[in-house]
Design a protein around this motif. Structure first.
Motif, mmCIF file in Angstrom:
data_model
loop_
_atom_site.group_PDB
_atom_site.id
_atom_site.type_symbol
_atom_site.label_atom_id
_atom_site.label_comp_id
_atom_site.label_asym_id
_atom_site.label_seq_id
_atom_site.Cartn_x
_atom_site.Cartn_y
_atom_site.Cartn_z
ATOM 1 N N ASP A 1 0.831 -1.206 0.000
ATOM 2 C CA ASP A 1 0.000 0.000 0.000
ATOM 3 C C ASP A 1 0.866 1.257 0.000
ATOM 4 O O ASP A 1 0.619 2.196 -0.764
ATOM 5 C CB ASP A 1 -0.920 -0.036 1.229
ATOM 6 C CG ASP A 1 -1.973 1.032 1.141
ATOM 7 O OD1 ASP A 1 -2.669 1.081 0.118
ATOM 8 O OD2 ASP A 1 -2.085 1.832 2.083
ATOM 9 N N ALA A 2 1.903 1.259 0.851
ATOM 10 C CA ALA A 2 2.804 2.413 0.903
ATOM 11 C C ALA A 2 3.514 2.593 -0.429
ATOM 12 O O ALA A 2 3.730 3.721 -0.891
ATOM 13 C CB ALA A 2 3.814 2.229 2.032
ATOM 14 N N LEU A 3 3.862 1.465 -1.069
ATOM 15 C CA LEU A 3 4.534 1.521 -2.364
ATOM 16 C C LEU A 3 3.632 2.170 -3.405
ATOM 17 O O LEU A 3 4.068 3.028 -4.177
ATOM 18 C CB LEU A 3 4.907 0.101 -2.788
ATOM 19 C CG LEU A 3 5.592 -0.072 -4.134
ATOM 20 C CD1 LEU A 3 6.947 0.604 -4.105
ATOM 21 C CD2 LEU A 3 5.761 -1.539 -4.473
ATOM 22 N N TYR A 4 2.356 1.793 -3.399
ATOM 23 C CA TYR A 4 1.407 2.383 -4.336
ATOM 24 C C TYR A 4 1.347 3.897 -4.173
ATOM 25 O O TYR A 4 1.361 4.638 -5.155
ATOM 26 C CB TYR A 4 0.008 1.809 -4.096
ATOM 27 C CG TYR A 4 -0.322 0.604 -4.932
ATOM 28 C CD1 TYR A 4 -0.348 0.695 -6.310
ATOM 29 C CD2 TYR A 4 -0.632 -0.618 -4.355
ATOM 30 C CE1 TYR A 4 -0.665 -0.397 -7.080
ATOM 31 C CE2 TYR A 4 -0.944 -1.726 -5.120
ATOM 32 C CZ TYR A 4 -0.957 -1.604 -6.483
ATOM 33 O OH TYR A 4 -1.268 -2.667 -7.238
ATOM 34 N N ILE A 5 1.259 4.331 -2.920
ATOM 35 C CA ILE A 5 1.154 5.777 -2.675
ATOM 36 C C ILE A 5 2.409 6.496 -3.166
ATOM 37 O O ILE A 5 2.331 7.530 -3.844
ATOM 38 C CB ILE A 5 0.928 6.044 -1.173
ATOM 39 C CG1 ILE A 5 -0.389 5.444 -0.710
ATOM 40 C CG2 ILE A 5 0.975 7.525 -0.873
ATOM 41 C CD1 ILE A 5 -1.595 6.248 -1.044
ATOM 42 N N GLY B 1 2.582 9.620 4.811
ATOM 43 C CA GLY B 1 2.549 9.817 3.363
ATOM 44 C C GLY B 1 1.150 10.076 2.856
ATOM 45 O O GLY B 1 0.961 10.860 1.933
ATOM 46 N N THR B 2 0.154 9.421 3.458
ATOM 47 C CA THR B 2 -1.182 9.556 2.892
ATOM 48 C C THR B 2 -1.888 10.804 3.378
ATOM 49 O O THR B 2 -2.852 11.222 2.750
ATOM 50 C CB THR B 2 -2.061 8.348 3.226
ATOM 51 O OG1 THR B 2 -2.062 8.172 4.629
ATOM 52 C CG2 THR B 2 -1.568 7.111 2.560
ATOM 53 N N SER B 3 -1.468 11.411 4.493
ATOM 54 C CA SER B 3 -2.155 12.629 4.905
ATOM 55 C C SER B 3 -1.478 13.861 4.316
ATOM 56 O O SER B 3 -1.893 14.357 3.276
ATOM 57 C CB SER B 3 -2.272 12.700 6.422
ATOM 58 O OG SER B 3 -0.999 12.650 7.006
#
Lengths: 94, 162, 120
Positions: free
Chosen positions: A43-47, C49-51
């Motif tokens: 998931d982190a890789l995708y982001i 990373g996502t926020s």
């Protein structure tokens, strides 16, 4: 140092940092140790890859990479949810 | 209205998104609206209950509070990463929090809020007991987390959703 | 750097700052993902990373494109919304899956399942 070169430096830095982030996530995915770690890393890789696409699109000046980023973000979500569902139901014997 | 538009919010958002992703024109407006209407009807089959929002002001206040909290906790977690967790002194832990919220939409909003804020992770909600299991990255005081969630987020959500 | 060269200096500086902020946060998150010891700690790392990681880079991209194309460019909002809504689902499911597996294996230091006969 003009703003021009500063922006160029920032773009380069962002590309390198995001690529490095993708590498670190891949490393965690390879290393595991458990299945949920690998899925989280995916998931982190995708982001990270999605953000890398956005920054690259900004640098090259084409808005087309944007569509790719949108597809990656949706596809990544579906993939991770499927894998997490599998971890919840598929493997564990109750 | 309710027969052809069971989920007005969803259909509106979909139409808007369609127009954002394409260039604005009358054809796209019609096509986007048709798809949004159809999606609303399809969604009504899956989830018949449309969310009932009683008041918008608490929701807007929640958005403000949460954006400030996200910035603050981003900073806090980033600093913890850089200093190697206050040089090994950081402890993480599980917290079980009793919730008064029962509305599924409100719970979904709370889940988005807690997960979007770095430092808290939503693990499990038990609908029978109404308790929530959280994992907290930097656990200093358990009671503080209880108070934070109850007063800062839950109160506003209770006000907003009927 | 073709289209970007037309940006005014203040906007260049702003975009540069946002890019550096966003990519640094994402990198820190990935670093934490590799560095932290337990899975539940690692669950927090990608949220950096996502926020704000995503938000800053999306904002930078939005500002640039809006200036270059001379119309408000809101495509990024769709990605932002998508990430904002999907990340919680992913992380919650992963958290639950991890709890479920840890309990099934009888790992220590895991809070017990709520006491009601069977868990789903």
């Amino acid at each position: 140092m003009t703003p021009d070169t500063l922006l160029w430096l920032a773009l380069t830095y962002a590309q390198i940092a995001l690529a490095l982030a993708a590498c670190l996530a891949t490393l965690r995915m390879v290393r595991g140790p458990r299945a949920q770690d690998r899925v989280l890393a995916l998931d982190a890789l995708y982001i990270a890859i999605m953000l890398l696409f956005l920054v690259t699109g900004l640098r090259l000046g084409t808005p087309f990479l944007f569509e790719a980023a949108l597809v990656i973000s949706v596809g990544g979500f579906v993939a991770t949810v499927t894998l997490a569902k599998f971890l919840l139901r598929g493997e564990v014997i109750e | 209205m309710s027969r052809f538009l069971p989920h007005p919010l969803l259909s509106c958002a979909l139409t808007l998104m369609w127009l954002l992703l394409t260039r604005f024109s009358l054809g796209h407006l019609v096509l986007g609206s048709a798809i949004a209407l159809f999606a609303g009807l399809a969604f009504a089959r899956i989830e018949p209950q449309a969310p009932r929002i009683r008041a918008w002001t608490p929701l807007l206040r929640l958005v403000g509070i949460v954006s400030v909290d996200i910035v603050r906790s981003n900073w806090a977690v980033a600093r913890l990463m850089l200093t190697n967790g206050r040089h090994g002194a950081r402890k993480s832990g599980f917290v079980r929090i009793p919730l008064r919220l029962r509305d599924p939409v409100a719970l979904a909003v709370l889940a988005v809020v807690l997960t979007a804020t770095p430092g808290t992770a939503w693990l499990e909600y038990d609908p029978e007991a109404g308790t929530l299991l959280l994992h907290v990255f930097d656990m200093i005081d358990e009671a503080e987390w209880h108070a934070l969630i109850r007063d800062r987020y839950e109160a506003l959500l209770l006000e907003a959703f009927a | 750097m073709t289209a970007l060269a037309t940006l005014p200096p203040w906007l260049m500086l702003l975009v540069a700052a946002l890019l550096v902020l966003g990519s640094t946060l994402t990198l820190l998150g990935a670093f934490g993902l590799l560095h932290l010891k337990s899975f539940y700690d690692r669950l927090h790392a990608p949220t950096l990373g996502t926020s704000w990681g995503t938000a800053a880079i999306l904002l930078a991209s939005m500002l640039c494109w809006s200036w270059v194309q001379d119309r408000v460019f809101v495509h990024e909002l769709v990605i932002g919304l998508c990430v904002m809504v999907t990340t919680p689902v992913t992380l919650m499911l992963l958290g639950r899956a991890a709890l479920h597996r840890d309990r099934a294996e009888g790992q220590p230091d895991i809070p017990p399942a709520p006491d009601r006969g069977e868990q789903d």
